[in-house]
Design a protein around this motif. Structure first.
Motif, short mmCIF file in Angstrom:
data_model
loop_
_atom_site.label_atom_id
_atom_site.label_comp_id
_atom_site.label_asym_id
_atom_site.label_seq_id
_atom_site.Cartn_x
_atom_site.Cartn_y
_atom_site.Cartn_z
N VAL A 173 -1.27 -5.32 -1.17
CA VAL A 173 -0.12 -6.22 -1.11
C VAL A 173 0.94 -5.80 -2.13
CG1 VAL A 173 0.67 -8.55 -1.68
CG2 VAL A 173 -1.27 -8.24 -0.14
N PHE A 174 0.49 -5.49 -3.35
CA PHE A 174 1.45 -5.16 -4.41
C PHE A 174 1.77 -3.67 -4.47
CE2 PHE A 174 -0.15 -9.27 -5.80
CZ PHE A 174 1.02 -9.91 -6.14
N HIS A 175 0.77 -2.83 -4.25
CA HIS A 175 1.02 -1.39 -4.40
C HIS A 175 1.97 -0.86 -3.33
CE1 HIS A 175 -0.02 2.93 -4.90
NE2 HIS A 175 -0.07 2.55 -6.15
N SER A 176 1.98 -1.51 -2.17
CA SER A 176 2.90 -1.08 -1.11
C SER A 176 4.36 -1.32 -1.50
CB SER A 176 2.59 -1.82 0.19
OG SER A 176 2.76 -3.21 0.02
N ILE B 6 9.21 -3.12 4.67
CA ILE B 6 8.40 -3.93 3.74
C ILE B 6 7.69 -5.03 4.52
CG2 ILE B 6 8.50 -5.52 1.79
CD1 ILE B 6 10.83 -3.92 0.70
N PHE B 7 8.41 -5.68 5.42
CA PHE B 7 7.82 -6.75 6.23
C PHE B 7 6.67 -6.22 7.08
CE2 PHE B 7 7.70 -9.20 10.19
CZ PHE B 7 7.45 -10.48 9.69
N VAL B 8 6.88 -5.05 7.69
CA VAL B 8 5.84 -4.45 8.54
C VAL B 8 4.61 -4.12 7.71
CG1 VAL B 8 5.24 -2.45 9.97
CG2 VAL B 8 7.48 -3.56 10.24
N MET B 9 4.82 -3.53 6.53
CA MET B 9 3.69 -3.16 5.67
C MET B 9 2.90 -4.40 5.24
SD MET B 9 4.93 -0.01 3.20
CE MET B 9 6.27 -0.92 2.43
N GLU B 10 3.61 -5.43 4.79
CA GLU B 10 2.92 -6.63 4.33
C GLU B 10 2.20 -7.34 5.47
OE1 GLU B 10 2.55 -7.57 1.13
OE2 GLU B 10 3.61 -5.73 0.63
N LEU B 11 2.78 -7.29 6.66
CA LEU B 11 2.13 -7.90 7.83
C LEU B 11 0.83 -7.18 8.16
CD1 LEU B 11 2.41 -10.07 10.03
CD2 LEU B 11 3.58 -8.37 11.45
N LEU B 12 0.86 -5.86 8.10
CA LEU B 12 -0.37 -5.08 8.34
C LEU B 12 -1.44 -5.42 7.31
CD1 LEU B 12 0.96 -1.49 9.20
CD2 LEU B 12 -0.35 -2.99 10.71
N GLY C 186 -3.85 2.00 9.72
CA GLY C 186 -2.82 1.17 9.07
C GLY C 186 -2.43 1.69 7.70
N GLU C 187 -3.44 2.28 7.01
CA GLU C 187 -3.13 2.80 5.68
C GLU C 187 -2.19 3.99 5.76
OE1 GLU C 187 -5.38 4.34 1.61
OE2 GLU C 187 -6.51 3.38 3.21
N TYR C 188 -2.31 4.77 6.82
CA TYR C 188 -1.42 5.92 7.00
C TYR C 188 0.00 5.46 7.35
CZ TYR C 188 -5.76 8.50 6.84
OH TYR C 188 -6.97 9.00 6.42
N VAL C 189 0.09 4.31 8.03
CA VAL C 189 1.41 3.73 8.30
C VAL C 189 2.09 3.35 6.99
CG1 VAL C 189 2.65 1.79 9.35
CG2 VAL C 189 0.78 2.90 10.59
N ILE C 190 1.32 2.76 6.08
CA ILE C 190 1.87 2.38 4.76
C ILE C 190 2.32 3.62 3.99
CG2 ILE C 190 1.27 1.40 2.51
CD1 ILE C 190 -0.47 -0.61 3.97
N TYR C 191 1.48 4.67 4.04
CA TYR C 191 1.88 5.93 3.39
C TYR C 191 3.16 6.48 4.00
CZ TYR C 191 -2.27 6.61 0.46
OH TYR C 191 -3.22 6.49 -0.52
N PHE C 192 3.30 6.33 5.31
CA PHE C 192 4.48 6.84 6.01
C PHE C 192 5.74 6.12 5.52
CE2 PHE C 192 7.47 6.23 9.57
CZ PHE C 192 7.87 7.55 9.75
#
Length: 657
Positions: A84-87, A119-125, A149-155
């Motif tokens: 939640v925070f690191h993203s 940001i919204f997409v990452m937090e939703l995931l 999903g983690e690779y989406v956050i990295y992207f």
């Protein structure tokens, strides 16, 4: 892996926590908390510190997740909080870059939307992971496994880092080298740590790398020691130069307010150089109650500069409103009114109260000024002598145009030999014969016409050309003395004015001797005139200079006696041969009893000290008779002659006029 705490991982997490905690404490201890970029930086540090803490707690729980549902729950919560925070690190870093470059003021609602959607997409995931396991899951052995999903956050993080990099290079020209280095170092260290952890999953060094990168930013960027005045807590001249340069490059519209305290020199003489620092601090503390400290710059004890955002036409959007809540600047006119109101009262230094007189100058950049040098020209330029208002703006600042014209005239004068030495004779009061003459400089400019010394001398000093001008005058006087005419006509000396700036320089005595010794003349034929209004702190050094030059044969005269504050102390402290009483003392003596008393007592005191006396400003027969009765040695004034060119002076003393 299960059954024991992974000490290798724990070492990275612990060091990351300690480093980020240290950075956070340093930020608060050194009070780097009031600017927007300070707040964003603290947010970054807090995220790293919190993530390190969640990883430490999770590391204690992970050895027990197979046999304990509570341990599994703790591990899941720690992972959830971590993501939640690191993203947020990458988008917050992008905002930090925008703040440092001051480009954040130009961010529109559309740009904010572009930032917020990922940001919204990452937090939703992340928040949906307990139900979808799109981010990660635990396999049958209890091991942590990444999911798509983690690779989406990295992207998305990579996109934010890319945008931050683009922003760095787009606003590269608007940032100092320290800013560039700090941001590049952070990016480099973080990307290396991220790459290592991505390839080698058992080396959990990402948080450590991020903490290390933030440490570099703190040391290179967040530290403002070189820009701050430690006494007042506001920015100094160097800080002003940096911020002006940045604002110019970003084409920001800025109101520049110059608060000049015109009687600081009087206060300095009254309370001393040490206490003047307290006075400066008091003024700074007042200004900080009206505007944030980072808008204020202390140039010297007599001048403060305030920079205010003047871009009233900027697009109003949500992010700008958030920004303005942190760094809202006062309206320039309201601030000026508040300052003038405060200066109506007294300022306390210990048990002493002082009244200070302010003059406020208001200008705008880039409309009024095209370069940083133009702003400092505005800051360093002396005020006009006659002022009928306390606030100067718009057409009131036209004197700066004249100042520029005078600077150009001085340069032309040196290049095109437009300076000319005039001479005003000095006569022996008793014999009525010519005793000597004072060399006075004039500037005949091809563009401005006649420019007089009271205008071009102060400008010449500030331009750093006074040495060249004074040396030129001394050389021409020596050349005249070498002709032999002055001595043949009974002249005992020619007076040359010295600038205090010139006198206080290293090697001054050697330079004077080098000029004079080019000519075959007696050094006693040169009398150097120094104004009596020198500061008390200058007496010792000036006394040593006078003593050294007198030992070579030169004479010295105190000029303008009666116009400054250190009359008697100057006479006692400095070994003058002659004292020149200012014309204002003579004229006052004709107008009233008090003036006569001052003139009489001054002459008696100087005579008792066995120094010769010259009275300036003699214009009438009655003045001559008065001075004869008082026992004055020499006289100078328009009654005999105005300052005239050398050729006319020669004709006069030869009787050819």
């Amino acid at each position: 892996m299960h059954g024991n705490i992974n000490e290798f991982h724990m070492a990275f997490y612990s060091v990351a926590f300690l480093v980020s905690f240290t950075i956070l404490m340093q930020s608060f201890i050194q009070k780097r908390t009031d600017r927007v970029h300070n707040i964003v930086f603290i947010s970054l540090v807090s995220i790293i510190m919190f993530n390190s803490l969640t990883e430490i707690v999770g590391e204690f729980a992970r050895p027990h997740i197979l046999e304990s549902n509570a341990a599994l729950m703790v591990d899941d919560i720690c992972h959830m909080l971590y993501f939640v925070f690191h993203s947020l690190i990458a988008p917050v870093f992008l905002i930090y870059v925008l703040c440092l470059s001051d480009a954040i003021k130009k961010v529109s609602d559309f740009h904010i939307t572009l930032i917020m959607v990922p940001i919204f997409v990452m937090e939703l995931l992340i928040l949906s992971d307990p139900f979808t396991s799109v981010l990660y899951y635990h396999d049958s052995n209890g091991d942590f496994q990444r999911n798509w999903g983690e690779y989406v956050i990295y992207f998305f993080a990579a996109i934010f880092i890319f945008l931050a990099t683009v922003c760095i290079f787009r606003y590269w020209f608007a940032m100092t080298m320290r800013k560039r280095l700090s941001l590049i170092c952070f990016l480099g260290v973080v990307l290396i740590g991220l790459a290592v952890q991505f390839v080698y999953k058992n080396i959990r060094c990402e948080l450590f790398a991020e903490a290390l990168g933030l440490l570099g930013i703190m040391l290179l960027m967040e530290s403002e020691d070189e820009r701050l005045d430690p006494e007042t807590g506001i920015y100094n001249r160097h800080g002003l130069e940096i911020d002006l340069d940045s604002n110019f490059k970003l084409k920001n519209s800025i109101n520049i307010i110059s608060l000049r305290i015109i009687d600081v020199s009087t206060s300095l003489r009254s309370i001393g150089i040490t206490n003047i620092n307290y006075l400066t601090k008091e003024v700074a503390e007042f200004l900080k109650t009206k505007i944030q400290r980072y808008y204020i710059y202390n140039i010297d004890p007599s001048q403060f500069i305030i920079l205010l955002d003047a871009d009233n036409n900027a697009e109003s959007h949500k992010f700008r409103k958030i920004f303005e809540k942190f760094e809202a600047s006062a309206e320039a006119d309201e601030l000026i009114e508040d300052i003038l109101e405060r200066f109506k009262g007294n300022w306390d230094i210990g048990k002493t109260k002082f009244s200070l007189n302010p003059i406020i100058l208001k200008a705008n950049m880039p409309e009024t000024f095209e370069t940083v040098e133009d702003v400092f020209f505005f800051i360093d330029s002396p005020l006009p002598k006659k002022l009928d208002k306390q606030v100067l703006q718009g057409p009131d600042l036209n004197y700066l145009l004249r100042r520029t014209e005078v600077e150009n005239a001085i340069r032309r004068g040196l290049l095109e030999d437009e300076f000319e030495v005039y001479y005003q004779p000095v006569y022996d009061l008793h014999t009525k014969k010519l005793y000597g003459a004072e060399a006075l400089l004039r500037l005949h400019d091809s563009v401005l016409g006649e420019v007089y010394p009271d205008e071009f001398i102060p400008v010449t000093e500030q331009m750093g050309l006074i040495d060249e001008v004074d040396d030129m005058v001394l050389g021409r006087v020596c050349e005249f003395v070498e002709s032999g005419l002055p001595e043949r006509k009974g002249m005992q000396t020619l007076n040359v004015n010295l600038s205090m700036i010139q006198c206080m320089q290293k090697g001054f005595v050697d330079r004077i001797n080098k000029i004079v010794e080019k000519y075959d003349i007696k050094k006693s034929m040169i009398t150097f005139e120094i104004t009596e209004s020198v500061g008390a702190d200058d007496y010792q050094k000036l006394g040593e200079i006078i003593k050294e030059l007198k030992s070579s044969g030169y004479q010295f005269a105190m000029d303008d006696y009666g116009t400054g504050y250190s009359n008697i102390q100057s006479i006692f402290s400095l070994d003058f041969d002659v004292v020149k009483i200012d014309k204002s003392i003579l004229w006052a003596a004709e107008k009233g009893e008090l003036g006569m008393t001052i003139l009489t007592n001054s002459i008696n005191m100087i005579r008792q000290m066995k120094k010769k006396i010259v009275v300036e400003g003699v214009e009438t027969e009655s003045q001559i008779k008065l001075l004869e009765s008082l026992g004055v040695d020499y006289q100078q004034g328009f009654y005999f002659s105005k300052p005239i060119p050398k050729a006319d002076f020669i004709r006069d003393i030869l009787g050819e006029g």
